[in-house]
Design a protein around this motif. Structure first.
Motif, PDB file in Angstrom:
ATOM      1  N   MET A 191     -12.647  -2.642  17.155  1.00 39.68           N
ATOM      2  CA  MET A 191     -11.430  -1.894  17.466  1.00 39.68           C
ATOM      3  C   MET A 191     -10.179  -2.696  17.172  1.00 39.68           C
ATOM      4  O   MET A 191      -9.128  -2.127  16.844  1.00 39.68           O
ATOM      5  CB  MET A 191     -11.447  -1.473  18.939  1.00 39.68           C
ATOM      6  CG  MET A 191     -10.334  -0.508  19.313  1.00 39.68           C
ATOM      7  SD  MET A 191     -10.346   1.039  18.359  1.00 39.68           S
ATOM      8  CE  MET A 191     -11.716   1.894  19.140  1.00 39.68           C
ATOM      9  N   THR A 192     -10.250  -4.022  17.249  1.00 43.57           N
ATOM     10  CA  THR A 192      -9.066  -4.846  16.966  1.00 43.57           C
ATOM     11  C   THR A 192      -8.599  -4.664  15.534  1.00 43.57           C
ATOM     12  O   THR A 192      -7.416  -4.437  15.276  1.00 43.57           O
ATOM     13  CB  THR A 192      -9.371  -6.335  17.235  1.00 43.57           C
ATOM     14  OG1 THR A 192      -9.777  -6.504  18.594  1.00 43.57           O
ATOM     15  CG2 THR A 192      -8.134  -7.188  16.963  1.00 43.57           C
ATOM     16  N   SER A 193      -9.518  -4.745  14.583  1.00 43.72           N
ATOM     17  CA  SER A 193      -9.133  -4.564  13.184  1.00 43.72           C
ATOM     18  C   SER A 193      -8.786  -3.112  12.891  1.00 43.72           C
ATOM     19  O   SER A 193      -7.886  -2.816  12.096  1.00 43.72           O
ATOM     20  CB  SER A 193     -10.259  -5.036  12.252  1.00 43.72           C
ATOM     21  OG  SER A 193     -11.455  -4.327  12.514  1.00 43.72           O
ATOM     22  N   ALA A 194      -9.466  -2.175  13.570  1.00 46.43           N
ATOM     23  CA  ALA A 194      -9.165  -0.761  13.351  1.00 46.43           C
ATOM     24  C   ALA A 194      -7.760  -0.414  13.836  1.00 46.43           C
ATOM     25  O   ALA A 194      -7.129   0.513  13.320  1.00 46.43           O
ATOM     26  CB  ALA A 194     -10.194   0.111  14.071  1.00 46.43           C
ATOM     27  N   ALA A 195      -7.253  -1.155  14.812  1.00 50.06           N
ATOM     28  CA  ALA A 195      -5.919  -0.880  15.343  1.00 50.06           C
ATOM     29  C   ALA A 195      -4.844  -1.056  14.276  1.00 50.06           C
ATOM     30  O   ALA A 195      -3.828  -0.343  14.279  1.00 50.06           O
ATOM     31  CB  ALA A 195      -5.635  -1.801  16.532  1.00 50.06           C
ATOM     32  N   PHE A 196      -5.043  -1.992  13.353  1.00 49.37           N
ATOM     33  CA  PHE A 196      -4.074  -2.183  12.270  1.00 49.37           C
ATOM     34  C   PHE A 196      -4.045  -0.969  11.340  1.00 49.37           C
ATOM     35  O   PHE A 196      -2.991  -0.594  10.823  1.00 49.37           O
ATOM     36  CB  PHE A 196      -4.403  -3.452  11.479  1.00 49.37           C
ATOM     37  CG  PHE A 196      -4.238  -4.720  12.270  1.00 49.37           C
ATOM     38  CD1 PHE A 196      -2.976  -5.217  12.557  1.00 49.37           C
ATOM     39  CD2 PHE A 196      -5.341  -5.412  12.733  1.00 49.37           C
ATOM     40  CE1 PHE A 196      -2.808  -6.377  13.296  1.00 49.37           C
ATOM     41  CE2 PHE A 196      -5.195  -6.578  13.472  1.00 49.37           C
ATOM     42  CZ  PHE A 196      -3.922  -7.067  13.763  1.00 49.37           C
ATOM     43  N   VAL A 197      -5.201  -0.352  11.136  1.00 45.21           N
ATOM     44  CA  VAL A 197      -5.267   0.857  10.316  1.00 45.21           C
ATOM     45  C   VAL A 197      -4.592   2.019  11.035  1.00 45.21           C
ATOM     46  O   VAL A 197      -3.912   2.845  10.416  1.00 45.21           O
ATOM     47  CB  VAL A 197      -6.731   1.201   9.978  1.00 45.21           C
ATOM     48  CG1 VAL A 197      -6.796   2.398   9.042  1.00 45.21           C
ATOM     49  CG2 VAL A 197      -7.438   0.007   9.360  1.00 45.21           C
ATOM     50  N   LEU A 198      -4.767   2.075  12.352  1.00 46.70           N
ATOM     51  CA  LEU A 198      -4.108   3.122  13.131  1.00 46.70           C
ATOM     52  C   LEU A 198      -2.589   2.991  13.046  1.00 46.70           C
ATOM     53  O   LEU A 198      -1.867   3.988  13.081  1.00 46.70           O
ATOM     54  CB  LEU A 198      -4.558   3.056  14.595  1.00 46.70           C
ATOM     55  CG  LEU A 198      -6.018   3.402  14.881  1.00 46.70           C
ATOM     56  CD1 LEU A 198      -6.344   3.199  16.351  1.00 46.70           C
ATOM     57  CD2 LEU A 198      -6.321   4.832  14.468  1.00 46.70           C
ATOM     58  N   GLY A 199      -2.092   1.763  12.943  1.00 48.18           N
ATOM     59  CA  GLY A 199      -0.657   1.559  12.758  1.00 48.18           C
ATOM     60  C   GLY A 199      -0.175   2.194  11.472  1.00 48.18           C
ATOM     61  O   GLY A 199       0.870   2.871  11.445  1.00 48.18           O
TER      62      GLY A 199
END
Length: 605
Positions: free
Chosen positions: A41-49
């Motif tokens: 989820m940490t790396s996915a959060a950058f994509v969500l940004g």
């Protein structure tokens, strides 16, 4: 030894062809990922940004674009509406290009990076043109002296359309990759990460709605009160922040190597079937090449690492591609003459979903009206909330997204448990049922729009009446928001459940193409209605020669009749959908659990 992208891709292809896919992911250098460092989820959060900021940028431009095209570029109203719908349609159509390039050559991360910068360039160019008077037609008052207004032509029009379609190219190629790259951060065969993957999809939808809401409220207000140049500049800044967010996660991403184009195996099936069209299909499917339907009495798809599809009876002529001819030559075993059952079933799935996909086009044609003519409706009404504050008409488009933010959790926590007690299904109702409910509700959005426009037009014709409040058009947005909660989400869920590993990006792009065709149909419908109604009115005794939508004044146009036409088309489309959804049958090997019963599901029987 460092594993490069090509080597990893070849390894993955070999396992995929053999029918067993082992999940392989690499870091930004092409080395195998480390479970405790990459993904999650940490790396996915950058994509969500990127998802939130890009949606914020493109929504602010697309949803208020008709105001800029009509008021500052001085295109006639019907032409301005077509420019907007063609632009939005192109954005979604180009999602196919983005999915193809990502799967075949670039990978999702590189695709997003390249086309993200192209989109940023388009926003900057729009802002520069909106700021410099010498790059726009001379200012004039369209309401008072509309005849003297000069439409943008020559290099001014070229600059405008180049900037607009740079934005379309960038955004279109980004869309099918944002979600897929975020989903790649989770291992599909890990139970705990699989749960987090579901959370990611919810977060991605929330990011989408948040970006839309911010664009339709704050950014549209900035465009209205500070000028379109500042508004386009803020969109450029939002896009830049999205790219910074994407780049910030570079060291943490799990990247999936490219697997080759999906179009080649599709073409191979048709070529092989046509080549052997005179052959007779065997009576038993077990005689077909590559038929590995059953292992210990269970479908291969019951295991997350296996990718074989069960044979189905639909489109039997395609099964001829799996007939092995015993002539002893290598040519008979060429992939262009002999295909596996799984390969053929993939093509059957693609053919089967086309009617379902087509039935959502009218739905998106209605969406096009909410982003064009409904905005102009609001412009002709009383926009004052208080004495000193006016509501930008484009901000009314935020109503569906306000509803979605609150209704989606309510749907999951209240409706699904109740429906589950009656249907016995984990999802409450099937994706096809969900789409059907949404298509039915969408009809009433246009009924509401027609009634309100008739009331607004009658009020405007009476000089003693005050202009109708802009809040009268809120119901058509509210109804459509409810419709979208069912149709849009249901369609994505349907395509996702009916896709295999390697097909998700393509089928996701098909959902965007539904938007594209809907907006293109809107443009065609406007032109066709103008042509038909203008010839009818010219032969009548007293109503002039213009069509329903041929004037630049809504008080002279018959937008209400156009809305009634759309309501009728929407209702006919709903009954058409009932037929195709009952015709459709799920491939049983795509069930996620032994108790999954969607394949026996008939939506409205």
């Amino acid at each position: 030894m460092m594993m490069d992208w090509e080597e990893t891709g070849n390894k993955l292809k070999g396992e995929y062809v053999s029918g067993c896919v082992e999940e392989i992911s690499v870091d930004w250098r092409g080395r195998p990922c480390k479970p405790n460092k990459h993904g999650g989820m940490t790396s996915a959060a950058f994509v969500l940004g990127l998802q939130a900021f890009e949606m914020m940028a493109i929504a602010a431009v697309g949803n208020n674009l008709i105001t800029y095209v009509f008021n500052e570029m001085h295109f006639p109203l019907s032409k301005a509406a077509n420019i907007v719908t063609n632009f939005i349609g192109t954005v979604f159509l180009l999602s196919l290009l983005g999915g193809f390039l990502s799967d075949s050559y670039l990978g999702s991360f590189c695709t997003m990076l390249i086309f993200g910068f192209l989109e940023l360039t388009g926003f900057i160019l729009l802002s520069v043109q909106a700021h410099l008077p010498q790059l726009k037609p001379p200012h004039c008052n369209m309401g008072i002296d509309g005849e003297s207004c000069l439409e943008a032509k020559g290099y001014k029009a070229w600059i405008f359309f180049m900037a607009l379609y740079l934005v379309a190219l960038g955004s279109g190629c980004l869309k099918p990759n944002i979600i897929s790259h975020g989903a790649d951060q989770f291992k599909k065969d890990d139970t705990e990460q699989s749960k987090k993957l579901s959370t990611f999809f919810n977060c991605a939808y929330f990011a989408f709605c948040t970006g839309e809401l911010f664009a339709l409220t704050v950014l549209v207000w900035v465009q209205t009160h500070s000028g379109m140049d500042i508004g386009f500049g803020v969109s450029a800044a939002a896009m830049a922040l999205g790219l910074i967010s994407l780049l910030s996660g570079t060291l943490l991403y799990r990247n999936t190597p490219t697997r080759g184009s999906i179009f080649t195996p599709i073409a191979q099936v048709f070529v092989a079937a046509i080549t052997k069209r005179k052959q007779i299909c065997p009576s038993s499917s077990e005689m077909l090449h590559g038929n590995q339907n059953i292992e210990a009495g269970r479908p291969f798809a019951a295991s997350p690492k296996l990718s074989s599809l069960l044979h189905t009876e639909k489109f039997r002529f395609l099964d001829k591609a799996c007939i092995k001819i015993q002539d002893g030559s290598r040519m008979s075993e060429s992939p262009w003459r002999l295909c596996s059952v799984t390969q053929v079933e993939q093509v059957k799935i693609l053919i089967s979903v086309i009617p379902i996909f087509a039935c959502t086009i009218i739905f998106n044609t209605i969406l096009a009206q909410l982003q064009t003519f409904s905005v102009q409706q609001g412009s002709a009404m009383n926009k004052h909330l208080t004495k000193n504050f006016q509501i930008p008409p484009a901000s009314l488009q935020s109503i569906p997204y306000i509803m979605l933010i609150f209704f989606v959790p309510l749907y999951e926590t209240a409706f699904v448990p109740i429906a589950r007690k009656f249907t016995g299904r984990d999802s409450g109702i099937s994706p096809l049922q969900r789409v059907g409910i949404g298509l039915f509700i969408a009809t009433f959005s246009m009924v509401s729009a027609a009634l309100v426009e008739n009331k607004r037009r009658n009020s405007a014709s009476n000089s003693n009446d005050e202009p109708l409040s802009i809040f009268w058009i809120a119901p058509q947005f509210l109804i459509f928001g409810l419709s979208e909660m069912f149709t849009a989400v249901g369609l994505i869920e349907f395509f996702y459940k009916q896709s295999l590993e390697g097909m998700q990006s393509f089928l996701t792009a098909m959902t965007y193409c539904s938007y594209s065709f809907g907006f293109y149909l809107s443009s065609l419908l406007v032109s066709l209605v103008n042509k038909i109604t203008s010839s009818n009115s010219s032969s009548s005794s007293g109503s002039g020669t213009g069509g329903w939508l041929s004037e630049n004044d809504l008080n002279k146009d018959r937008l209400d009749l156009f809305y009634w036409l759309l309501a009728g088309l929407s209702l006919i489309n709903f009954f058409n959908y009932l037929f195709w959804s009952n015709w459709y049958s799920y491939n049983p090997s795509l069930s996620t659990s032994p108790t999954h019963d969607d394949q026996q599901d008939q939506p409205f029987k």
